[in-house]
Scaffold this motif. Structure first.
Motif, PDB file in Angstrom:
ATOM      1  N   ASN A 236     -12.217   6.204   7.036  1.00 34.01           N
ATOM      2  CA  ASN A 236     -12.257   4.871   6.534  1.00 34.01           C
ATOM      3  C   ASN A 236     -12.998   4.645   5.081  1.00 34.01           C
ATOM      4  O   ASN A 236     -12.455   3.846   4.426  1.00 34.01           O
ATOM      5  N   LEU A 237     -13.925   5.484   5.018  1.00 35.15           N
ATOM      6  CA  LEU A 237     -14.721   5.662   3.673  1.00 35.15           C
ATOM      7  C   LEU A 237     -13.640   6.118   2.691  1.00 35.15           C
ATOM      8  O   LEU A 237     -13.712   5.665   1.485  1.00 35.15           O
ATOM      9  N   ARG A 238     -12.995   7.217   2.848  1.00 36.07           N
ATOM     10  CA  ARG A 238     -12.015   7.695   1.847  1.00 36.07           C
ATOM     11  C   ARG A 238     -10.810   6.881   1.738  1.00 36.07           C
ATOM     12  O   ARG A 238     -10.393   6.548   0.473  1.00 36.07           O
ATOM     13  N   ARG A 239     -10.403   6.083   2.625  1.00 28.56           N
ATOM     14  CA  ARG A 239      -9.305   5.028   2.597  1.00 28.56           C
ATOM     15  C   ARG A 239      -9.784   3.860   1.789  1.00 28.56           C
ATOM     16  O   ARG A 239      -9.142   3.305   0.804  1.00 28.56           O
ATOM     17  N   PHE A 240     -10.892   3.296   1.912  1.00 28.27           N
ATOM     18  CA  PHE A 240     -11.564   2.095   1.240  1.00 28.27           C
ATOM     19  C   PHE A 240     -11.729   2.648  -0.352  1.00 28.27           C
ATOM     20  O   PHE A 240     -11.357   1.680  -0.976  1.00 28.27           O
ATOM     21  N   SER A 241     -12.227   3.845  -0.647  1.00 28.85           N
ATOM     22  CA  SER A 241     -12.390   4.367  -1.899  1.00 28.85           C
ATOM     23  C   SER A 241     -10.999   4.468  -2.505  1.00 28.85           C
ATOM     24  O   SER A 241     -11.003   4.049  -3.673  1.00 28.85           O
ATOM     25  N   PHE A 243      -8.451   2.543  -2.000  1.00 29.24           N
ATOM     26  CA  PHE A 243      -8.392   1.031  -2.114  1.00 29.24           C
ATOM     27  C   PHE A 243      -8.631   0.461  -3.188  1.00 29.24           C
ATOM     28  O   PHE A 243      -8.121  -0.289  -3.980  1.00 29.24           O
ATOM     29  N   ALA A 244     -10.040   0.978  -3.265  1.00 26.55           N
ATOM     30  CA  ALA A 244     -10.763   0.226  -4.782  1.00 26.55           C
ATOM     31  C   ALA A 244     -10.292   0.656  -5.811  1.00 26.55           C
ATOM     32  O   ALA A 244      -9.997   0.023  -6.902  1.00 26.55           O
ATOM     33  N   MET A 245      -9.818   2.112  -5.961  1.00 29.71           N
ATOM     34  CA  MET A 245      -9.306   2.698  -7.173  1.00 29.71           C
ATOM     35  C   MET A 245      -7.946   2.323  -7.450  1.00 29.71           C
ATOM     36  O   MET A 245      -7.843   1.948  -8.444  1.00 29.71           O
ATOM     37  N   VAL A 246      -7.125   1.870  -6.530  1.00 31.85           N
ATOM     38  CA  VAL A 246      -5.865   1.486  -6.965  1.00 31.85           C
ATOM     39  C   VAL A 246      -6.253  -0.116  -7.181  1.00 31.85           C
ATOM     40  O   VAL A 246      -5.360  -0.601  -8.084  1.00 31.85           O
ATOM     41  N   GLY A 247      -6.970  -0.828  -6.714  1.00 32.50           N
ATOM     42  CA  GLY A 247      -7.253  -2.098  -7.034  1.00 32.50           C
ATOM     43  C   GLY A 247      -7.640  -2.346  -8.225  1.00 32.50           C
ATOM     44  O   GLY A 247      -7.558  -3.399  -9.053  1.00 32.50           O
ATOM     45  N   ILE A 289       1.975   5.290  -1.302  1.00 28.50           N
ATOM     46  CA  ILE A 289       2.089   6.823  -1.258  1.00 28.50           C
ATOM     47  C   ILE A 289       0.583   7.400  -1.366  1.00 28.50           C
ATOM     48  O   ILE A 289       0.664   8.394  -1.368  1.00 28.50           O
ATOM     49  N   TRP A 290      -0.567   6.661  -1.419  1.00 28.30           N
ATOM     50  CA  TRP A 290      -1.643   7.389  -1.556  1.00 28.30           C
ATOM     51  C   TRP A 290      -2.800   6.572  -0.558  1.00 28.30           C
ATOM     52  O   TRP A 290      -3.337   7.313   0.436  1.00 28.30           O
ATOM     53  N   THR A 291      -3.131   5.378  -0.674  1.00 24.65           N
ATOM     54  CA  THR A 291      -4.219   4.859   0.215  1.00 24.65           C
ATOM     55  C   THR A 291      -3.792   4.814   1.647  1.00 24.65           C
ATOM     56  O   THR A 291      -4.746   5.439   2.389  1.00 24.65           O
ATOM     57  N   PHE A 292      -2.812   4.660   1.882  1.00 21.60           N
ATOM     58  CA  PHE A 292      -2.310   4.547   3.470  1.00 21.60           C
ATOM     59  C   PHE A 292      -1.047   5.764   3.595  1.00 21.60           C
ATOM     60  O   PHE A 292      -0.123   5.203   4.371  1.00 21.60           O
ATOM     61  N   ARG A 293      -1.269   6.846   2.980  1.00 20.49           N
ATOM     62  CA  ARG A 293       0.117   7.635   3.046  1.00 20.49           C
ATOM     63  C   ARG A 293       0.234   8.246   4.482  1.00 20.49           C
ATOM     64  O   ARG A 293       1.150   8.806   4.693  1.00 20.49           O
ATOM     65  N   ASP A 294      -0.764   8.227   5.365  1.00 24.39           N
ATOM     66  CA  ASP A 294      -0.613   8.726   6.621  1.00 24.39           C
ATOM     67  C   ASP A 294       0.220   7.601   7.458  1.00 24.39           C
ATOM     68  O   ASP A 294       0.937   7.833   8.668  1.00 24.39           O
ATOM     69  N   LEU A 295       0.343   6.415   6.912  1.00 24.49           N
ATOM     70  CA  LEU A 295       0.823   5.283   7.546  1.00 24.49           C
ATOM     71  C   LEU A 295       2.350   4.752   6.732  1.00 24.49           C
ATOM     72  O   LEU A 295       2.846   3.782   6.684  1.00 24.49           O
ATOM     73  N   ARG A 296       2.621   5.707   5.758  1.00 28.76           N
ATOM     74  CA  ARG A 296       3.595   5.465   4.521  1.00 28.76           C
ATOM     75  C   ARG A 296       5.112   4.822   5.221  1.00 28.76           C
ATOM     76  O   ARG A 296       5.552   5.494   6.094  1.00 28.76           O
ATOM     77  N   VAL A 297       5.496   3.867   4.662  1.00 22.16           N
ATOM     78  CA  VAL A 297       6.870   3.220   4.836  1.00 22.16           C
ATOM     79  C   VAL A 297       7.687   4.249   4.028  1.00 22.16           C
ATOM     80  O   VAL A 297       7.638   4.207   2.855  1.00 22.16           O
ATOM     81  N   ARG A 298       8.640   4.618   4.579  1.00 21.20           N
ATOM     82  CA  ARG A 298       9.903   5.648   4.142  1.00 21.20           C
ATOM     83  C   ARG A 298      11.102   4.836   4.123  1.00 21.20           C
ATOM     84  O   ARG A 298      11.400   4.155   5.072  1.00 21.20           O
ATOM     85  N   GLY A 299      11.951   5.476   3.405  1.00 22.22           N
ATOM     86  CA  GLY A 299      13.305   4.832   3.035  1.00 22.22           C
ATOM     87  C   GLY A 299      13.566   3.510   2.238  1.00 22.22           C
ATOM     88  O   GLY A 299      12.556   2.956   2.342  1.00 22.22           O
ATOM     89  N   GLN A 300      14.571   3.691   1.432  1.00 24.80           N
ATOM     90  CA  GLN A 300      14.684   2.573   0.769  1.00 24.80           C
ATOM     91  C   GLN A 300      14.631   1.101   1.218  1.00 24.80           C
ATOM     92  O   GLN A 300      14.034   0.123   0.723  1.00 24.80           O
ATOM     93  N   LYS A 301      15.492   0.999   2.545  1.00 26.15           N
ATOM     94  CA  LYS A 301      15.723  -0.374   3.057  1.00 26.15           C
ATOM     95  C   LYS A 301      14.123  -0.745   3.762  1.00 26.15           C
ATOM     96  O   LYS A 301      13.808  -1.902   3.675  1.00 26.15           O
ATOM     97  N   ASN A 353      -7.045  -9.025   0.465  1.00 29.71           N
ATOM     98  CA  ASN A 353      -6.187  -7.996   0.436  1.00 29.71           C
ATOM     99  C   ASN A 353      -6.739  -6.805   1.517  1.00 29.71           C
ATOM    100  O   ASN A 353      -5.797  -6.230   2.187  1.00 29.71           O
ATOM    101  N   TRP A 354      -7.793  -6.507   1.528  1.00 28.63           N
ATOM    102  CA  TRP A 354      -8.198  -5.356   2.410  1.00 28.63           C
ATOM    103  C   TRP A 354      -7.842  -5.699   3.769  1.00 28.63           C
ATOM    104  O   TRP A 354      -7.238  -5.049   4.605  1.00 28.63           O
ATOM    105  N   PHE A 355      -8.207  -6.814   4.278  1.00 27.62           N
ATOM    106  CA  PHE A 355      -7.785  -7.364   5.533  1.00 27.62           C
ATOM    107  C   PHE A 355      -6.406  -7.452   5.891  1.00 27.62           C
ATOM    108  O   PHE A 355      -5.914  -6.835   6.766  1.00 27.62           O
TER     109      PHE A 355
END
Length: 365
Positions: A236-241, A243-247, A289-301, A353-355
């Protein structure tokens, strides 16, 4: 293949044959293809030899033989990832929950639930033989600890009768790190983090007096629960960090555009709206592609549909930043525009946004 049944076994020479006979006879009467995978976890008795002998008699049965004892979690993980079934069930070698109970799970899969677990502690469960009071008490204590430390709402996390749709099994068990008795807790925590719904289903269960979980086992489980909690906190800490960097990058894009656009188009509200949308596009790309990459949405559609949803959930951020920014500039003057923006982002937009991202885009429960 429709169903894989994984049975972890450590020194189960006395009980394994009865369970395998029961499972094989029941599934052979069904209409779908199946396999039975016995995972020997470094047994020191005749478990491996027994399993090999039985596998020769039952064509749907195979053995994964580990020469070293790693723990039940390790054995289940090995079986789940080696399985070929569209649905994958693991059950205990003592047969405390009869294989017939699997029929209760199919309707939940039909409704789209990817994880189903048998429970002794929900209404409708039938316990033929209850555990002794000391193990009941230790189990109750463990459940309270799990709820506090890990946060899962599952009533009975430790029952050894759990079934997974193949994609869920591969995504969950490939992330499993705990090899001991507490692995059940970890896989449920992972399922929750990945956004998989979990159905807790009442089952028939019989206590086995030869169960290997004792007080020392409970202490070992508690230690593993602490490790699971720490891993979750680090994640969670890594994900939030991230999130903050992208933000922060999104903020810089907004700041640059807010310096340029008012001079180009001369309309304050439109300038704030365009700057915010540019940040939204940046945020979607890099969060995916980074913050939530383990939950990444794939495919163009899928990405296009998710981007539309992302814009819809980000509409609140657009409204918040545009309205507050326009009002603040009108109140304090355009010379304070670059000071107003970070205040709005940190105090209102980022928490929103985080929520929304966790709840609706990259679902984490």
């Amino acid at each position: 293949m429709r169903l894989s049944v994984i049975i972890p076994a450590y020194n189960e020479e006395k009980r394994l044959a009865r369970t395998l006979q029961s499972v094989s006879e029941y599934l052979s009467r069904g209409s779908y293809d199946y396999e039975i995978i016995i995972v020997n976890d470094g047994s020191t008795d005749g478990t491996a030899e027994l399993a090999r002998r039985l596998a020769k008699s039952f064509p749907h049965m195979r053995l994964i033989d580990n020469s070293i004892n790693h723990g039940k979690g390790f054995a289940v993980r090995a079986g789940m990832l080696a399985a070929a079934g569209d649905y994958r069930l693991f059950m205990d070698a003592d047969g405390s929950t009869p294989i017939e109970e699997v029929e209760k799970f199919w309707p939940f899969f039909a409704r789209g639930c990817p994880v189903t677990i048998g429970s002794r502690r929900v209404p409708g469960a039938f316990i033929r033989t209850e555990q002794p009071w000391n193990r009941l008490f230790l189990g109750w204590v463990l459940r309270q600890i799990v709820r506090v430390i890990v946060g899962t709402r599952i009533v009975d996390s430790q029952n050894g009768f759990k079934m997974f749709e193949s994609r869920a099994a591969e995504e969950i068990f490939s992330r499993q790190t705990v090899s001991g008795w507490a692995f059940d807790i970890e896989i449920l925590a992972i399922a929750h983090a990945l956004g998989f719904s979990v159905a807790e289903i009442p089952i028939v269960w019989t206590d086995d007096s030869e169960s290997k979980v004792d007080f020392r086992g409970m202490i070992a489980m508690f230690k593993e629960v602490v490790v699971i909690s720490r891993n979750a906190e680090k994640g969670n800490l890594r994900r939030f960090s991230r999130f903050a960097m992208v933000g922060t990058v999104g903020y810089l894009i907004s700041a640059i555009l807010l310096f340029i656009l008012p001079r180009m188009i001369g309309i304050e509200a439109l300038s704030w709206a365009l700057a915010t949308e540019a940040a939204i596009i940046n945020n979607f790309m890099f969060h995916n592609i980074w913050t939530f990459r383990d939950l990444r949405v794939r495919g163009q559609k899928s990405c296009f549909i998710k981007f539309l949803q992302f814009n819809l959930t980000s509409a609140g951020a657009l409204v918040i930043q545009t309205v507050l920014g326009t009002v603040a500039v009108a109140t304090f003057g355009p010379e304070y525009r670059q000071l107003i923006l970070p205040v709005i982002v940190v105090s209102a937009v980022a928490p929103y946004n985080w929520f929304m991202y966790k709840r609706y885009i990259w679902r984490m429960g």
